[in-house]
Design a protein around this motif. Structure first.
Motif, PDB file in Angstrom:
ATOM      1  N   TYR A   5     -34.094 -23.968 -13.988  1.00  0.00           N
ATOM      2  CA  TYR A   5     -34.361 -24.037 -15.421  1.00  0.00           C
ATOM      3  C   TYR A   5     -33.245 -24.793 -16.137  1.00  0.00           C
ATOM      4  O   TYR A   5     -32.061 -24.535 -15.904  1.00  0.00           O
ATOM      5  CB  TYR A   5     -34.509 -22.638 -16.017  1.00  0.00           C
ATOM      6  N   PRO A   6     -33.612 -25.733 -17.018  1.00  0.00           N
ATOM      7  CA  PRO A   6     -32.584 -26.543 -17.706  1.00  0.00           C
ATOM      8  C   PRO A   6     -31.798 -25.744 -18.731  1.00  0.00           C
ATOM      9  O   PRO A   6     -32.365 -25.075 -19.591  1.00  0.00           O
ATOM     10  CB  PRO A   6     -33.420 -27.640 -18.379  1.00  0.00           C
ATOM     11  N   ASP A   7     -30.475 -25.838 -18.627  1.00  0.00           N
ATOM     12  CA  ASP A   7     -29.574 -25.165 -19.555  1.00  0.00           C
ATOM     13  C   ASP A   7     -28.160 -25.626 -19.243  1.00  0.00           C
ATOM     14  O   ASP A   7     -27.924 -26.357 -18.277  1.00  0.00           O
ATOM     15  CB  ASP A   7     -29.679 -23.645 -19.405  1.00  0.00           C
ATOM     16  N   SER A   8     -27.192 -25.202 -20.061  1.00  0.00           N
ATOM     17  CA  SER A   8     -25.783 -25.485 -19.813  1.00  0.00           C
ATOM     18  C   SER A   8     -25.131 -24.232 -19.257  1.00  0.00           C
ATOM     19  O   SER A   8     -25.300 -23.138 -19.796  1.00  0.00           O
ATOM     20  CB  SER A   8     -25.073 -25.918 -21.101  1.00  0.00           C
ATOM     21  N   PHE A   9     -24.362 -24.397 -18.187  1.00  0.00           N
ATOM     22  CA  PHE A   9     -23.752 -23.269 -17.495  1.00  0.00           C
ATOM     23  C   PHE A   9     -22.239 -23.463 -17.443  1.00  0.00           C
ATOM     24  O   PHE A   9     -21.753 -24.575 -17.201  1.00  0.00           O
ATOM     25  CB  PHE A   9     -24.313 -23.146 -16.075  1.00  0.00           C
ATOM     26  N   GLU A  10     -21.491 -22.380 -17.679  1.00  0.00           N
ATOM     27  CA  GLU A  10     -20.034 -22.455 -17.671  1.00  0.00           C
ATOM     28  C   GLU A  10     -19.505 -22.655 -16.256  1.00  0.00           C
ATOM     29  O   GLU A  10     -19.995 -22.056 -15.303  1.00  0.00           O
ATOM     30  CB  GLU A  10     -19.435 -21.182 -18.263  1.00  0.00           C
ATOM     31  N   LYS A  11     -18.501 -23.506 -16.156  1.00  0.00           N
ATOM     32  CA  LYS A  11     -17.856 -23.774 -14.866  1.00  0.00           C
ATOM     33  C   LYS A  11     -16.355 -23.632 -15.040  1.00  0.00           C
ATOM     34  O   LYS A  11     -15.749 -24.280 -15.890  1.00  0.00           O
ATOM     35  CB  LYS A  11     -18.183 -25.188 -14.383  1.00  0.00           C
TER      36      LYS A  11
END
Length: 351
Positions: free
Chosen positions: A178-184
């Motif tokens: 699913y498209p989203d922004s994820f913390e790295k």
């Protein structure tokens, strides 16, 4: 005879007095000098805004942290840092983690960051409509090694994830991220981001969505496949339910979907230049029915469009150069709309 009581006054030798005066002056000067040096060493190293990542391990002492900061060129003095931490009584508040720090920060700012646990984070963004190979490139550009990304994209690692319950055993993760922004952070691995993305996908594959797919005669995997085509074909979410209706009607009358984007995907998957003429099972200009699987990831609006298609009766659509989608019932109407609205984007094989 009168006797006068005489009091004995002990006088310090003049030399001793001078020594005391000199010591006081020296002590004052030394205190001033040390204080001035301390204050100066609390200032930023430079005006550089270049960020540096510094990892503080669990159990690190203040002395060790000060040395790390000094060696990294983030503070002027290790002793000044230790003195500041002690004077503020925040030794026990320093937290382990990876921090993004700049030489332009003073000691007060650095300590505030270390004590509040403001660890460094980057964002890995999976954008809507990305193919799995594009997601792979995104991860590698975000700093992960190719081998770790390839391992993370192995669906066998997520066999128990409920989002994949309907996925064919031999299928990849195409369509499921699913498209989203994820913390790295420095300790993040690509597998954890994939897991988060799959969990989000599961949240959107609600029981009502799955049931709606079934009512359209589609399995969940087929519903995701059709949603990925809608995602690629139609840019405006408000037009997607009508486009889904077109594709579903074509399926019901055994008419080719006629989607350029599926043909492009098949040729790319085969390592060829994107083409509508290259014959693969994904080329819905040449073959009827759905392609073997999804051609990209999907957003919520595309899933909902397939689950709840518009109550229309179109059989054709064309996306105009301005992004507006034009629908029609006959081939003649479709060709006229193509001639009128689509010059740069369209080919003769548009649906």
């Amino acid at each position: 005879m009168k006797y006068r009581l005489q009091t004995s006054h002990r006088r310090w030798p003049r030399r001793v007095l001078w020594v005391i005066v000199v010591l006081v002056v020296l002590l004052t000067a030394a205190t001033f000098t040390i204080r001035k040096a301390y204050t100066m060493n609390l200032q930023p190293v430079s005006s550089s805004q270049e960020s540096k990542n510094l990892t503080i391990s669990t159990g690190s002492s203040v002395n060790q942290i000060a040395k790390q900061l000094k060696d990294a060129g983030l503070i002027r003095s290790a002793w000044a840092f230790e003195w500041y931490v002690s004077s503020k009584e925040v030794r026990s508040a320093l937290q382990a983690g990876t921090y993004s720090l700049r030489p332009s920060q003073d000691v007060q700012q650095i300590v505030a960051q270390l004590t509040h646990g403001k660890i460094a984070t980057d964002l890995v963004t999976i954008t809507p409509g990305q193919r799995l190979d594009q997601v792979r490139d995104t991860f590698i550009k975000s700093g992960f090694s190719a081998s770790s990304v390839d391992a993370a994209l192995n669906p066998a690692q997520y066999a128990d994830n409920p989002a994949l319950v309907d996925k064919p055993a031999s299928a990849s993760l195409e369509g499921y991220l699913y498209p989203d922004s994820f913390e790295k952070t420095a300790s993040t691995n690509p597998q954890s981001i994939i897991e988060e993305s799959l969990n989000e996908m599961q949240q959107h594959l609600t029981p009502s969505i799955r049931t709606a797919f079934a009512k359209e005669g589609l399995s969940t995997y087929q519903g995701i496949t059709l949603a990925s085509i809608v995602e690629q074909e139609v840019s405006k979410p408000t037009d997607r339910a009508q486009a889904a209706q077109v594709f579903l009607k074509r399926l019901s009358v055994n008419m080719a979907l006629g989607s350029d984007v599926t043909a492009y995907y098949g040729s790319i998957l085969a390592g060829k230049t994107p083409s509508i003429h290259y014959d693969t099972p994904y080329n819905t200009l040449l073959h009827t029915g759905l392609p073997p699987g999804p051609i990209s990831n999907v957003s919520d609006s595309s899933l909902d469009a397939v689950a709840n298609p518009a109550p229309t009766d179109w059989l054709y659509f064309v996306a105009g150069d301005d992004g507006t989608t034009h629908f029609s019932k006959t081939l003649e109407e479709h060709e006229a709309l193509t001639q009128q609205y689509c010059h740069k984007l369209c080919s003769a094989s548009s649906p």
